[in-house]
Motif scaffolding. Structure first.
Motif, PDB file in Angstrom:
ATOM      1  N   TYR A   9       0.849  -1.187   0.000  1.00  0.00           N
ATOM      2  CA  TYR A   9       0.000   0.000   0.000  1.00  0.00           C
ATOM      3  C   TYR A   9       0.887   1.240   0.000  1.00  0.00           C
ATOM      4  O   TYR A   9       1.833   1.336   0.786  1.00  0.00           O
ATOM      5  CB  TYR A   9      -0.913   0.042   1.234  1.00  0.00           C
ATOM      6  CG  TYR A   9      -1.870  -1.121   1.323  1.00  0.00           C
ATOM      7  CD1 TYR A   9      -3.141  -1.046   0.778  1.00  0.00           C
ATOM      8  CD2 TYR A   9      -1.490  -2.301   1.961  1.00  0.00           C
ATOM      9  CE1 TYR A   9      -4.020  -2.130   0.853  1.00  0.00           C
ATOM     10  CE2 TYR A   9      -2.349  -3.379   2.044  1.00  0.00           C
ATOM     11  CZ  TYR A   9      -3.614  -3.288   1.491  1.00  0.00           C
ATOM     12  OH  TYR A   9      -4.464  -4.361   1.575  1.00  0.00           O
ATOM     13  N   LEU A  10       0.572   2.179  -0.870  1.00  0.00           N
ATOM     14  CA  LEU A  10       1.286   3.445  -0.930  1.00  0.00           C
ATOM     15  C   LEU A  10       0.249   4.564  -0.906  1.00  0.00           C
ATOM     16  O   LEU A  10      -0.576   4.676  -1.815  1.00  0.00           O
ATOM     17  CB  LEU A  10       2.120   3.541  -2.212  1.00  0.00           C
ATOM     18  CG  LEU A  10       2.871   4.868  -2.435  1.00  0.00           C
ATOM     19  CD1 LEU A  10       3.956   5.053  -1.375  1.00  0.00           C
ATOM     20  CD2 LEU A  10       3.483   4.913  -3.836  1.00  0.00           C
ATOM     21  N   THR A  11       0.262   5.363   0.157  1.00  0.00           N
ATOM     22  CA  THR A  11      -0.694   6.458   0.282  1.00  0.00           C
ATOM     23  C   THR A  11       0.016   7.787   0.096  1.00  0.00           C
ATOM     24  O   THR A  11       0.996   8.077   0.792  1.00  0.00           O
ATOM     25  CB  THR A  11      -1.390   6.431   1.662  1.00  0.00           C
ATOM     26  OG1 THR A  11      -2.096   5.191   1.804  1.00  0.00           O
ATOM     27  CG2 THR A  11      -2.375   7.580   1.791  1.00  0.00           C
ATOM     28  N   LEU A  41      -6.046   1.420  -7.839  1.00  0.00           N
ATOM     29  CA  LEU A  41      -6.162   2.809  -7.396  1.00  0.00           C
ATOM     30  C   LEU A  41      -7.325   2.942  -6.426  1.00  0.00           C
ATOM     31  O   LEU A  41      -8.413   2.423  -6.659  1.00  0.00           O
ATOM     32  CB  LEU A  41      -6.382   3.740  -8.591  1.00  0.00           C
ATOM     33  CG  LEU A  41      -6.498   5.239  -8.260  1.00  0.00           C
ATOM     34  CD1 LEU A  41      -5.176   5.763  -7.701  1.00  0.00           C
ATOM     35  CD2 LEU A  41      -6.920   6.040  -9.489  1.00  0.00           C
ATOM     36  N   ASP A  42      -7.080   3.657  -5.331  1.00  0.00           N
ATOM     37  CA  ASP A  42      -8.132   3.955  -4.364  1.00  0.00           C
ATOM     38  C   ASP A  42      -7.953   5.409  -3.916  1.00  0.00           C
ATOM     39  O   ASP A  42      -6.956   6.057  -4.260  1.00  0.00           O
ATOM     40  CB  ASP A  42      -8.059   3.007  -3.168  1.00  0.00           C
ATOM     41  CG  ASP A  42      -9.437   2.718  -2.580  1.00  0.00           C
ATOM     42  OD1 ASP A  42     -10.261   3.645  -2.563  1.00  0.00           O
ATOM     43  OD2 ASP A  42      -9.673   1.571  -2.164  1.00  0.00           O
ATOM     44  N   ALA A  43      -8.896   5.921  -3.158  1.00  0.00           N
ATOM     45  CA  ALA A  43      -8.819   7.315  -2.718  1.00  0.00           C
ATOM     46  C   ALA A  43      -9.491   7.486  -1.371  1.00  0.00           C
ATOM     47  O   ALA A  43     -10.437   6.772  -1.032  1.00  0.00           O
ATOM     48  CB  ALA A  43      -9.470   8.230  -3.752  1.00  0.00           C
ATOM     49  N   PHE A  76      -7.393  -0.640   4.885  1.00  0.00           N
ATOM     50  CA  PHE A  76      -5.936  -0.647   4.733  1.00  0.00           C
ATOM     51  C   PHE A  76      -5.258  -0.811   6.089  1.00  0.00           C
ATOM     52  O   PHE A  76      -5.774  -0.332   7.105  1.00  0.00           O
ATOM     53  CB  PHE A  76      -5.429   0.670   4.110  1.00  0.00           C
ATOM     54  CG  PHE A  76      -6.261   1.172   2.967  1.00  0.00           C
ATOM     55  CD1 PHE A  76      -6.643   0.329   1.939  1.00  0.00           C
ATOM     56  CD2 PHE A  76      -6.640   2.501   2.907  1.00  0.00           C
ATOM     57  CE1 PHE A  76      -7.402   0.797   0.880  1.00  0.00           C
ATOM     58  CE2 PHE A  76      -7.401   2.989   1.861  1.00  0.00           C
ATOM     59  CZ  PHE A  76      -7.786   2.129   0.835  1.00  0.00           C
ATOM     60  N   PRO A  77      -4.092  -1.433   6.130  1.00  0.00           N
ATOM     61  CA  PRO A  77      -3.325  -1.467   7.382  1.00  0.00           C
ATOM     62  C   PRO A  77      -2.725  -0.086   7.657  1.00  0.00           C
ATOM     63  O   PRO A  77      -2.577   0.723   6.748  1.00  0.00           O
ATOM     64  CB  PRO A  77      -2.229  -2.496   7.085  1.00  0.00           C
ATOM     65  CG  PRO A  77      -2.038  -2.419   5.606  1.00  0.00           C
ATOM     66  CD  PRO A  77      -3.407  -2.158   5.033  1.00  0.00           C
ATOM     67  N   PHE A 131      -2.207  14.816   8.578  1.00  0.00           N
ATOM     68  CA  PHE A 131      -2.264  13.657   7.687  1.00  0.00           C
ATOM     69  C   PHE A 131      -2.304  12.362   8.484  1.00  0.00           C
ATOM     70  O   PHE A 131      -1.419  12.086   9.294  1.00  0.00           O
ATOM     71  CB  PHE A 131      -1.028  13.670   6.770  1.00  0.00           C
ATOM     72  CG  PHE A 131      -1.005  12.589   5.726  1.00  0.00           C
ATOM     73  CD1 PHE A 131      -2.126  12.296   4.973  1.00  0.00           C
ATOM     74  CD2 PHE A 131       0.161  11.879   5.471  1.00  0.00           C
ATOM     75  CE1 PHE A 131      -2.100  11.315   3.990  1.00  0.00           C
ATOM     76  CE2 PHE A 131       0.205  10.901   4.490  1.00  0.00           C
ATOM     77  CZ  PHE A 131      -0.928  10.620   3.752  1.00  0.00           C
ATOM     78  N   LEU A 132      -3.346  11.563   8.294  1.00  0.00           N
ATOM     79  CA  LEU A 132      -3.458  10.232   8.907  1.00  0.00           C
ATOM     80  C   LEU A 132      -3.161  10.259  10.406  1.00  0.00           C
ATOM     81  O   LEU A 132      -2.396   9.431  10.919  1.00  0.00           O
ATOM     82  CB  LEU A 132      -2.517   9.251   8.198  1.00  0.00           C
ATOM     83  CG  LEU A 132      -2.761   9.026   6.710  1.00  0.00           C
ATOM     84  CD1 LEU A 132      -1.692   8.102   6.132  1.00  0.00           C
ATOM     85  CD2 LEU A 132      -4.155   8.456   6.435  1.00  0.00           C
ATOM     86  N   LEU A 133      -3.767  11.191  11.119  1.00  0.00           N
ATOM     87  CA  LEU A 133      -3.429  11.413  12.522  1.00  0.00           C
ATOM     88  C   LEU A 133      -3.670  10.180  13.394  1.00  0.00           C
ATOM     89  O   LEU A 133      -2.893   9.887  14.300  1.00  0.00           O
ATOM     90  CB  LEU A 133      -4.225  12.600  13.068  1.00  0.00           C
ATOM     91  CG  LEU A 133      -3.935  13.946  12.393  1.00  0.00           C
ATOM     92  CD1 LEU A 133      -4.787  15.041  13.015  1.00  0.00           C
ATOM     93  CD2 LEU A 133      -2.459  14.300  12.493  1.00  0.00           C
ATOM     94  N   TRP A 134      -4.736   9.459  13.130  1.00  0.00           N
ATOM     95  CA  TRP A 134      -5.025   8.232  13.896  1.00  0.00           C
ATOM     96  C   TRP A 134      -4.083   7.103  13.476  1.00  0.00           C
ATOM     97  O   TRP A 134      -3.527   6.390  14.305  1.00  0.00           O
ATOM     98  CB  TRP A 134      -6.480   7.816  13.665  1.00  0.00           C
ATOM     99  CG  TRP A 134      -6.879   6.559  14.387  1.00  0.00           C
ATOM    100  CD1 TRP A 134      -6.631   5.269  14.002  1.00  0.00           C
ATOM    101  CD2 TRP A 134      -7.603   6.466  15.618  1.00  0.00           C
ATOM    102  NE1 TRP A 134      -7.147   4.380  14.898  1.00  0.00           N
ATOM    103  CE2 TRP A 134      -7.757   5.084  15.906  1.00  0.00           C
ATOM    104  CE3 TRP A 134      -8.150   7.413  16.495  1.00  0.00           C
ATOM    105  CZ2 TRP A 134      -8.426   4.633  17.037  1.00  0.00           C
ATOM    106  CZ3 TRP A 134      -8.819   6.955  17.624  1.00  0.00           C
ATOM    107  CH2 TRP A 134      -8.949   5.587  17.891  1.00  0.00           C
ATOM    108  N   GLN A 135      -3.881   6.980  12.175  1.00  0.00           N
ATOM    109  CA  GLN A 135      -3.202   5.813  11.610  1.00  0.00           C
ATOM    110  C   GLN A 135      -1.695   5.787  11.859  1.00  0.00           C
ATOM    111  O   GLN A 135      -1.076   4.724  11.834  1.00  0.00           O
ATOM    112  CB  GLN A 135      -3.477   5.734  10.107  1.00  0.00           C
ATOM    113  CG  GLN A 135      -4.942   5.547   9.743  1.00  0.00           C
ATOM    114  CD  GLN A 135      -5.718   6.860   9.653  1.00  0.00           C
ATOM    115  OE1 GLN A 135      -5.271   7.901  10.135  1.00  0.00           O
ATOM    116  NE2 GLN A 135      -6.880   6.813   9.022  1.00  0.00           N
ATOM    117  N   ILE A 136      -1.075   6.942  12.063  1.00  0.00           N
ATOM    118  CA  ILE A 136       0.397   6.969  12.189  1.00  0.00           C
ATOM    119  C   ILE A 136       0.869   6.940  13.643  1.00  0.00           C
ATOM    120  O   ILE A 136       2.016   7.264  13.934  1.00  0.00           O
ATOM    121  CB  ILE A 136       1.012   8.194  11.488  1.00  0.00           C
ATOM    122  CG1 ILE A 136       0.509   9.502  12.126  1.00  0.00           C
ATOM    123  CG2 ILE A 136       0.708   8.161   9.986  1.00  0.00           C
ATOM    124  CD1 ILE A 136       1.261  10.731  11.626  1.00  0.00           C
TER     125      ILE A 136
END
Length: 247
Positions: free
Chosen positions: A57-59, A100-102, A179-180, A197-202
């Protein structure tokens, strides 16, 4: 550079804050739009390199909710560039087996952008290689606010005990639920901020900052970031001794 990378320890998900297009253009004596166009080349290069090395996965932080506050000329040019790039590169994504996803407030994008994005996502939905996620009209606080609202609505409708709510209950309402979380977050241009950016995920991501401006960020720079990631010890709150005992 690839020979120095442990191919058994590639981050499954890499997120990138692509920063520095405007400064790159200014150094060249050109308009900011020229920097954004050059940044698209870096997107293509890095996407293909990440897929080749085994990233799943590349965001890419392509456009934040705050970016709407930029001058109209720049915003309009970015939207036109987004449309033309997606349309032009869809076949390349298919060729490279990239899906591709968004994420983000996609409904706030111009209709032409929405159409091209939907078309490309539909055309690549069966691809089984890397998933390329574009963060468009996105911000971490916006995402979390919407997730909390949805969870509170569910709690009210189903009369849930608030004390029983866990992190997983919030995560199911995040746009990244499929996504993981990223293991590695890269930011270019020398700025050392997360920029909403991605505050929860990082929460447990390894952070990597580089002075390289995004249009100049290439394959070797990506490998440098991955190599730096592989040299770190990811403890998740545990001690080194605990990890070594488990291993």
């Amino acid at each position: 550079m690839m020979s120095k990378i442990d191919l058994t320890n590639i981050p499954k998900h890499i997120a990138i804050i692509m920063d520095g297009n405007g400064r790159w253009a200014k150094k060249k004596g050109s308009l900011r739009v020229f920097g954004h166009k050059s940044g698209v080349k870096a997107v293509k290069t890095v996407t293909e390199a990440a897929a080749e090395i085994g990233v799943k996965y590349l965001t890419l932080y392509a456009f934040s909710t705050e970016n709407w506050n930029r001058p109209d000329l720049e915003v309009n040019a970015l939207m036109q560039l987004l449309v033309s790039t997606i349309k032009k590169e869809t076949q390349t994504l298919i060729k490279n087996n990239i899906k591709l996803d968004a994420i983000g407030n996609i409904q706030s994008l111009p209709k032409a952008c929405q159409r091209e994005l939907k078309s490309a996502m539909e055309a690549t939905k069966e691809n089984t290689g890397m998933t390329l996620v574009l963060a468009l009209s996105y911000s971490g606080r916006w995402e979390m606010l919407n997730a909390f609202k949805s969870l509170l609505k569910e709690a009210k409708e189903q009369d849930l005990d608030l004390d029983s709510i866990e992190a997983k209950d919030i995560e199911k309402y995040l746009m990244t639920k499929n996504f993981p979380d990223p293991e590695l977050l890269i930011r270019t241009s020398g700025e050392m901020r997360i920029s909403n950016f991605l505050l929860w995920q990082i929460a447990y991501s390894e952070l990597y900052f580089t002075d390289v401006l995004w249009p100049d960020f290439g394959v070797d720079n990506l490998y440098d970031a991955i190599q730096a990631y592989q040299q770190r010890e990811r403890r998740f709150g545990k001690t080194s001794e605990q990890l070594n005992k488990v291993s």
